[in-house]
Structures are given as C-alpha cells and as structure tokens.
Design an enzyme around this catalytic site. Structure first.
Site, mmCIF file in Angstrom:
data_model
loop_
_atom_site.group_PDB
_atom_site.id
_atom_site.type_symbol
_atom_site.label_atom_id
_atom_site.label_comp_id
_atom_site.label_asym_id
_atom_site.label_seq_id
_atom_site.Cartn_x
_atom_site.Cartn_y
_atom_site.Cartn_z
ATOM 1 N N SER A 110 0.807 -1.219 0.000
ATOM 2 C CA SER A 110 0.000 0.000 0.000
ATOM 3 C C SER A 110 0.844 1.274 0.000
ATOM 4 O O SER A 110 0.391 2.320 -0.470
ATOM 5 C CB SER A 110 -0.936 0.006 1.216
ATOM 6 O OG SER A 110 -0.201 -0.145 2.417
ATOM 7 N N GLY B 99 -1.950 -4.212 0.981
ATOM 8 C CA GLY B 99 -2.058 -5.397 1.814
ATOM 9 C C GLY B 99 -1.125 -6.528 1.418
ATOM 10 O O GLY B 99 -1.097 -7.568 2.082
ATOM 11 N N ASN C 129 4.039 -5.502 5.556
ATOM 12 C CA ASN C 129 2.863 -6.227 6.065
ATOM 13 C C ASN C 129 3.261 -7.530 6.760
ATOM 14 O O ASN C 129 2.562 -7.981 7.668
ATOM 15 C CB ASN C 129 1.883 -6.507 4.914
ATOM 16 C CG ASN C 129 1.168 -5.246 4.473
ATOM 17 O OD1 ASN C 129 0.670 -4.492 5.293
ATOM 18 N ND2 ASN C 129 1.142 -4.996 3.177
ATOM 19 N N ASP D 20 -4.006 6.751 10.331
ATOM 20 C CA ASP D 20 -3.624 5.402 10.768
ATOM 21 C C ASP D 20 -2.164 5.328 11.208
ATOM 22 O O ASP D 20 -1.713 4.308 11.734
ATOM 23 C CB ASP D 20 -3.889 4.382 9.658
ATOM 24 C CG ASP D 20 -3.102 4.665 8.369
ATOM 25 O OD1 ASP D 20 -2.166 5.487 8.398
ATOM 26 O OD2 ASP D 20 -3.432 4.057 7.332
ATOM 27 N N HIS E 141 0.349 5.098 6.707
ATOM 28 C CA HIS E 141 0.451 5.508 5.308
ATOM 29 C C HIS E 141 0.744 7.006 5.188
ATOM 30 O O HIS E 141 0.029 7.823 5.787
ATOM 31 C CB HIS E 141 -0.847 5.166 4.571
ATOM 32 C CG HIS E 141 -1.148 3.709 4.570
ATOM 33 N ND1 HIS E 141 -1.992 3.130 5.501
ATOM 34 C CD2 HIS E 141 -0.691 2.708 3.781
ATOM 35 C CE1 HIS E 141 -2.048 1.826 5.269
ATOM 36 N NE2 HIS E 141 -1.271 1.550 4.239
#
Length: 221
Positions: free
Chosen positions: A49, A86, A115, A196, A199
């Site tokens: 991402s 993801g 991830n 979050d 990002h």
C-alpha cells in the site's frame, strides 16, 4: 577537353551529389524512425500500500511522481506500478513470475515486507520470499533494487533487528542494490502520515520519491 565533355562530367557529378544527399536523408529518416519505434525499457515496482498510493490519489503517490521524473530525466524508460495494498512478500513471490513475463522489465523495485512485519510473520519466511523475488527478477535479466522497511520497537528488539537485517542479508547475498529504510525521510514526522500512522499523506510523497531516486537512477544508466 571540349565543352560537351565538361558539361557531361558536371552533370554526372551533380547526379552523384544529389544521390548522396538523398541517401543521407533516407538513412537519417530510417534512424529516426527506428529510434521512435524502439519500445521503452521498463521499471517494475512490486510493492504494498505504501507504493499503491493508499488513501491518496494515484497520481500523488511516490511511484507516479517517480514515473514523471523518469520521463524527464531518463527518456526511453517507463514505470509500471504492480503494487497491491495489503501485499505480503508471499503475495509478491506468487505474483512476480507473471509480472516479469507481462512487463519484461530491465529494473525491478521490490518494496515489500512491511505487512509481514505488522503481522509478525516468521523472519525466515519473509527472507525466503524476498530471495525468491530477487532470484526470479535476476533470472529474467533485470537489475534489482530492494526497498527496505523497519518495524516499531513494540514488536521486540530481536524481531525488529532481525526484520531490518533481512533486507540487507538478501541484498548482500544476491548482490543487488538496497535502500535500507523507505520511510527514513519522514519516519519521525507525525504530520507526514494519515490518521492510521502508517500511510504517508500526499504532501510527504515527494520526499519518498527523492529518497528512492538516487538508488533507482543508478540502475537506469
């Protein structure tokens, strides 16, 4: 020599001169056409991402910004973004053969592993997947840039240090280029991240582009 003979020689010389000019122009046109017809060389980005422009417009992401710089500073190259939000290294390892066949890149940028770390996946598994991707890219004749990541300290010293070392270990073993920490220019700036705290925001993307650029540009020569 009589006048008729001289006129004849002059005419022949003029004819050969015109023929030489015509041939030169023709060769130049053929050369220019060939140059225009040459397909662009490809940079393939395999990322998660962070490279798929999560939460921002695609054209604002660092990969799109890099593509724009490539168009200006490295004519004859193009950038293909095959990043998937993801994605883990396992996903990248499963997809890379198809992406290599489809895009036939000369340079592959691997920005994967984050991830894996966030999920606490085994370090050995992550390393094996990175090795598989690099090996596949090299077997296809591509040069490789590994873009590394780091994990927050709450995962424990042993895991975070081992995680960061994975990228270096693979790069050294495979003799490919390494950018140790992708988020280094913005890691300590909370304002550079979306709510979050994972990002980067659009305003931070040029810093990421500029951070990656020297390592990537070296592979485009």
């Amino acid at each position: 020599m009589n006048r008729d003979y001289m006129r004849q020689r002059t005419g022949i010389a003029r004819m050969f001169g015109q023929l030489a000019v015509t041939l030169a122009v023709g060769l130049a046109v053929v050369g220019a056409t060939s140059a225009r017809a040459a397909p662009p060389r490809t940079v393939l980005v395999m990322g998660d991402s962070l490279s798929a422009a999560y939460g921002i417009a695609p054209e604002e992401g660092w990969v799109a910004l890099t593509a724009a710089r490539v168009a200006q500073e490295a004519p004859g190259w193009r950038v293909v973004n095959a990043s998937v939000s993801g994605e883990t290294t396992a996903g990248g390892a499963a997809r890379i053969e198809g992406e290599l066949k489809r895009n036939q890149p000369e340079v592959v940028v691997i920005e994967l592993g984050g991830n894996d770390g966030l999920r606490g996946l085994p370090l050995k598994q992550t390393r094996a997947n990175l090795e598989k991707m690099v090996s596949a890219a090299k077997a296809a004749g591509a040069r490789v840039l590994i873009v590394g990541m780091r994990m927050p300290p709450n995962l424990g010293k042993a895991y975070t240090e081992g995680f960061a070392a994975n990228f270096r270990t693979v790069a050294e073993a495979q003799k490919v280029s390494l950018l140790p920490f992708f988020l280094e220019p913005i890691a300590t700036d909370r304002a550079a991240f979306q709510p979050d705290n994972i990002h980067p925001v659009a305003a931070a993307q040029p810093k990421l582009r500029d951070h990656v650029w020297p390592a990537l540009a070296a592979l485009l020569k």
